[in-house]
Scaffold this motif. Sequence first.
Motif, short mmCIF file in Angstrom:
data_model
loop_
_atom_site.label_atom_id
_atom_site.label_comp_id
_atom_site.label_asym_id
_atom_site.label_seq_id
_atom_site.Cartn_x
_atom_site.Cartn_y
_atom_site.Cartn_z
N GLN A 123 0.69 -1.19 -0.02
CA GLN A 123 -0.01 0.05 0.07
C GLN A 123 0.72 1.22 -0.08
O GLN A 123 1.70 1.31 0.37
CB GLN A 123 -0.90 0.18 1.29
N ALA A 124 0.30 2.40 -0.50
CA ALA A 124 0.99 3.86 -0.48
C ALA A 124 -0.17 4.72 -0.14
O ALA A 124 -1.37 4.32 -0.17
CB ALA A 124 1.59 3.98 -1.67
N MET A 125 0.37 5.67 0.34
CA MET A 125 -0.80 6.99 0.62
C MET A 125 -0.26 8.16 0.22
O MET A 125 0.88 8.34 0.59
CB MET A 125 -1.24 6.99 2.14
N VAL A 126 -0.93 9.02 -0.32
CA VAL A 126 -0.70 10.47 -0.54
C VAL A 126 -1.63 11.18 0.38
O VAL A 126 -2.92 11.19 0.01
CB VAL A 126 -0.72 10.70 -2.13
N PHE A 127 -0.98 12.19 1.10
CA PHE A 127 -1.57 13.28 1.95
C PHE A 127 -2.20 14.42 1.14
O PHE A 127 -1.56 14.64 -0.03
CB PHE A 127 -0.95 13.48 3.16
N GLN A 128 -3.02 15.22 1.68
CA GLN A 128 -3.53 16.40 0.91
C GLN A 128 -2.42 17.45 0.63
O GLN A 128 -2.46 17.83 -0.22
CB GLN A 128 -4.50 17.11 1.79
N ARG A 129 -1.42 17.54 1.73
CA ARG A 129 -0.43 18.14 1.40
C ARG A 129 0.92 17.43 1.62
O ARG A 129 1.38 17.26 2.71
CB ARG A 129 -0.13 19.41 2.78
N GLY A 173 -0.23 22.02 -7.73
CA GLY A 173 -0.52 20.97 -8.61
C GLY A 173 0.54 20.27 -9.13
O GLY A 173 0.52 18.75 -9.19
N GLU A 174 1.75 20.70 -9.23
CA GLU A 174 2.99 19.92 -9.57
C GLU A 174 3.27 19.16 -8.51
O GLU A 174 3.63 17.97 -8.57
CB GLU A 174 4.12 20.94 -10.04
N GLN A 175 3.42 19.58 -7.20
CA GLN A 175 3.78 18.83 -6.21
C GLN A 175 2.77 17.63 -5.92
O GLN A 175 3.17 16.56 -5.50
CB GLN A 175 3.52 19.73 -4.68
N GLN A 176 1.41 17.78 -6.26
CA GLN A 176 0.44 16.68 -5.99
C GLN A 176 1.01 15.64 -7.08
O GLN A 176 0.98 14.36 -6.80
CB GLN A 176 -0.81 17.11 -6.16
N ARG A 177 1.34 16.11 -8.43
CA ARG A 177 1.60 15.08 -9.46
C ARG A 177 2.76 14.52 -9.12
O ARG A 177 2.88 13.18 -9.22
CB ARG A 177 1.76 16.00 -10.81
N PRO A 188 1.88 0.09 -6.23
CA PRO A 188 1.25 -0.32 -5.09
C PRO A 188 -0.26 -1.24 -5.39
O PRO A 188 -0.61 -0.77 -6.55
CB PRO A 188 0.93 0.70 -4.06
N GLU A 189 -0.27 -2.23 -4.56
CA GLU A 189 -1.70 -2.90 -4.86
C GLU A 189 -3.08 -1.91 -4.40
O GLU A 189 -4.06 -1.83 -5.22
CB GLU A 189 -1.89 -4.07 -4.42
N ILE A 190 -2.77 -1.23 -3.47
CA ILE A 190 -3.61 -0.19 -2.98
C ILE A 190 -3.08 1.19 -2.93
O ILE A 190 -1.86 1.18 -2.35
CB ILE A 190 -4.37 -0.68 -1.49
N LEU A 191 -3.70 2.38 -3.24
CA LEU A 191 -3.16 3.74 -3.04
C LEU A 191 -4.21 4.50 -2.38
O LEU A 191 -5.45 4.56 -2.87
CB LEU A 191 -2.88 4.30 -4.54
N PHE A 192 -4.09 5.29 -1.38
CA PHE A 192 -4.99 5.77 -0.47
C PHE A 192 -4.83 7.33 -0.72
O PHE A 192 -3.39 7.68 -0.80
CB PHE A 192 -4.98 5.57 1.14
N LEU A 193 -5.63 8.02 -1.23
CA LEU A 193 -5.52 9.39 -1.52
C LEU A 193 -6.39 10.19 -0.71
O LEU A 193 -7.61 10.09 -0.86
CB LEU A 193 -5.64 9.71 -3.11
N ALA A 206 -6.49 21.95 -3.19
CA ALA A 206 -6.37 23.17 -3.22
C ALA A 206 -5.82 23.24 -4.66
O ALA A 206 -5.26 24.57 -4.98
CB ALA A 206 -5.17 23.58 -2.20
N LEU A 207 -6.42 22.88 -5.64
CA LEU A 207 -6.11 23.02 -7.04
C LEU A 207 -7.08 23.74 -7.90
O LEU A 207 -8.04 23.54 -7.57
CB LEU A 207 -5.58 21.53 -7.66
N ASP A 208 -6.49 24.40 -8.95
CA ASP A 208 -7.41 25.01 -9.75
C ASP A 208 -8.07 23.92 -10.78
O ASP A 208 -7.67 23.01 -10.56
CB ASP A 208 -6.58 26.16 -10.69
N PRO A 209 -9.08 24.21 -11.38
CA PRO A 209 -9.65 23.51 -12.22
C PRO A 209 -8.70 22.72 -13.32
O PRO A 209 -8.88 21.38 -13.48
CB PRO A 209 -10.64 24.20 -13.04
N ALA A 210 -7.91 23.34 -13.82
CA ALA A 210 -7.04 22.57 -14.94
C ALA A 210 -6.02 21.70 -14.18
O ALA A 210 -5.80 20.60 -14.70
CB ALA A 210 -5.97 23.81 -15.81
N ALA A 211 -5.43 22.05 -13.28
CA ALA A 211 -4.59 21.21 -12.34
C ALA A 211 -5.43 20.19 -11.74
O ALA A 211 -4.99 18.79 -11.60
CB ALA A 211 -4.05 21.88 -11.14
#
Length: 238
Positions: free
Chosen positions: A79-85, A136-140, A151-156, A162-167
């Motif tokens: 598993q992996a997880m990506v946090f909001q920040r 947006g770049e940091q999130q990518r 990972p088999e499972i990814l938690f987001l 906090a991203l604009d519509p395009a990001a």
Amino acid sequence: MRQEATALPLRAEGLRFAAGGVEILHGLDFSLVAGAPTVILGPNGAGKSVLLRVLHGLLEPTGGTLRWSLPAEAAQRRQAMVFQRPVMLRRSVLANALYPLRLAGLPEAEAAARAALDRVGMAALADRPARKLSGGEQQRLALARAWALAPEILFLDEPTAALDPAATRQVEEIIGAIAASGTKVVMTTHHLGQARRLAGDVMLLLGGMLNAQGPAERFFAAPPTAEAAAFLRGDLVW
Ligand SMILES: Nc1ncnc2c1ncn2[C@@H]1O[C@H](COP(=O)(O)OP(=O)(O)OP(=O)(O)O)[C@@H](O)[C@H]1O
Ligand SMILES: [Mg+2]
């Protein structure tokens, strides 16, 4: 890279979590199965982030059971997880993508890191300091870093908060690609449009209880509870 055995399905029965004498998750029953993303919806304070942390093993349940289809330690490694920040090392974009691959002892780590950056459209930014990237770049980058480990499972947790519509669209495309690559995505969001676009199934959490769950198409077309209908209309008072 992925082996035959799988950590999914995950079964939660009567799952509880309390902290400081306050119960936050009040006995949840659900299963997470392989396939399209599971999207956890719910108002602020419903317990979505706490639930993700419990599922990822960062918080210990205080009641009920959480059963992976593999022993917990083996499931944890998948598993992996990506946090909001996302937390970025004070180093280059490439170094950030490389770090978990080196930790995991992957051969050809640099080539894998560069390929991961390429998949999220960040190859040209490889030498930039990661902490100077836009949100947006940091999130990518955070998604590339997590995805590189297949990972088999990814938690987001609120990946586009906090991203604009395009990001936001770019990140949604990456999440779609991650899911299409065979990783089970389990995510929270406040964007209902995003949930419609990405979800295979939906869980609606209200006050630490599961109010509704099921296939996304049915959830949006015919909300299964009065609260779900009100939540989708944007006038749930909770
Ligand atoms: N470690 C903790 N100790 C005590 N209370 C906590 C802890 N973590 C979260 N809480 C509380 O649990 C509740 C649920 O929090 P959580 O962050 O999971 O909500 P959420 O659904 O993610 O909300 P949001 O949409 O605002 O992100 C909140 O009332 C929060 O204050
Ligand atoms: Mg949250």
